[in-house]
Design a protein around this motif. Structure first.
Motif: not given
Length: 405
Positions: A70-89
């Motif tokens: 699905l995803f790894n932490f490379q897809s996170l937004s840069p700190p300090p936000s460190s946020f990810f939101n995605y939907s996978y079919p």
């Protein structure tokens, strides 16, 4: 590897993951974000993953070809936000387990995670809606509703039978009626609870009432089986000390089992002691099932001894036959609901998990019908009304048995 959830997807399935407030602390080197992430794993691929990790312990499961990455932490937004939101079919319908993997040694991860696993009924853009129940159990609200109607009808028949035979009604018959009421209400709240999960994705509708009536139903069922198996109320107005001890053991154990059931139902497999609570629930249930058999065996043994000395031989032999039949019915019920139903849940395809629940409810309804019929309040019960010819035949049979011995 941390298991978050297991879910059966159709061709319209989706997984939505929201990760926020991520913090990674390592005591060695700077963590590699590629080695931290989420993936889906089917039951068929689980064995290959275990073999792969055994052959190469230093490999990371996120690099395996047997997972649906699905995803790894490379897809996170840069700190300090460190946020990810995605939907996978979901392209390949199957039952998948959602895992988080941390392949960084000596590292600690802290984060807030919200997962949303669902199938879409029809076209979401027009009239379709999200179904948050797994593909194999989405039929449960309907199944529980149908059986609740059956039990309310059964209750009406029981009330009619008791009213027609008011002179033969004992306290045990009132307790049996209360059991049917609790069972029917338990199914009503179970149907509502599953429907609420199906529509909203959370189980905080009437789940409190469901757990309350689930606990009452199980405790009352085991109590009724013990009391009926000892002949309480309709054969004798008291319980012996050993029978009281069985109840004193079974009821607290059932309370413990219900606590374990609540923990299992209200949390997920990601908590540390989730597997332990599953084992507690299974162990306690097995102990209670074994314990309620003893009072029935004691009643059979007592009636067998009484039939050899009592003048009313036929009556005692008839009661002995009744309790032997009840013993077989209880054993059959416990065997089916604990072993056969478990086997159905294990071998059935993920789309047909509801079959095990339906089989369990059918077996329970059949058990209630047989038990209530055997010990119904009638003036001329075939087990307790014996004519002179049967009495003489029974005495002859006893004398022949003693002579052979």
């Amino acid at each position: 590897m941390i298991l978050f959830e297991r879910f059966g997807f159709t061709h319209t399935g989706h997984v939505t993951i929201t990760v926020s407030s991520v913090s990674v602390i390592s005591t060695l080197t700077t963590p590699n974000p590629k080695n931290l992430g989420f993936f889906l794993l089917s039951q068929q691929s689980l064995v290959q993953i275990l073999i792969e990790l055994q052959q190469n312990p230093n490999s990371c499961v996120l690099d395996s070809n047997f997972i649906k990455f699905l995803f790894n932490f490379q897809s996170l937004s840069p700190p300090p936000s460190s946020f990810f939101n995605y939907s996978y079919p979901i392209s390949a319908p199957d039952e998948y387990s959602l895992f988080f993997a941390n392949c960084e040694p000596q590292s600690k991860v802290s984060m807030d995670v919200r997962t949303e696993l669902y199938n879409v009924d029809g076209d979401l853009g027009s009239w379709g809606s999200k179904d948050y129940l797994s593909a194999g159990v989405t039929q449960l609200p309907t199944i529980f509703s149908v059986f609740s109607v059956c039990y309310f009808g059964f209750l009406g028949v029981w009330v009619y039978v008791c009213w027609r035979n008011k002179g033969s009604v004992h306290r045990i018959h009132l307790l049996m009626g209360a059991l049917v009421v609790v069972k029917a209400l338990n199914l009503v709240f179970a149907a509502e609870d599953k429907h609420y999960v199906k529509v909203t994705g959370t189980d905080h509708g009437w789940d409190v009432l469901f757990y309350i009536f689930q606990s009452l139903r199980v405790v009352l069922l085991f109590t009724v089986i013990v009391l009926v198996g000892t002949g309480w109320s309709f054969m004798k107005p008291f319980l012996q000390d050993r029978e009281k001890k069985v109840l004193m053991v079974v009821i607290p154990l059932q309370v413990l089992a219900n606590i374990a059931s609540v923990v299992i139902g209200e949390t997920g497999p990601f908590i540390r002691d989730w597997l332990t609570w599953n084992q507690v629930f299974l162990l306690v249930d097995i102990i209670c099932c074994c314990a309620i058999i003893f009072p029935i065996v004691w009643s059979i043994r007592s009636l067998r001894e009484t039939s050899k000395t009592d003048g009313k031989a036929a009556r005692n032999l008839a009661k002995l036959t009744l309790f032997r039949q009840f013993y077989i019915v209880v054993i059959g019920y416990l065997y089916f609901t604990r072993i056969v139903v478990f086997a159905l849940k294990t071998i059935a395809a993920y789309k047909y998990q509801w079959v095990a629940n339906a089989a369990e409810e059918i077996a329970s309804l059949a058990f209630y019908i047989v038990m209530f019929y055997m010990f119904r309040p009638v003036e001329k019960n075939e087990y307790f009304v014996i004519d002179d010819e049967e009495e003489e035949a029974a005495e002859m049979a006893l004398r022949d048995e003693e002579f052979e011995l």
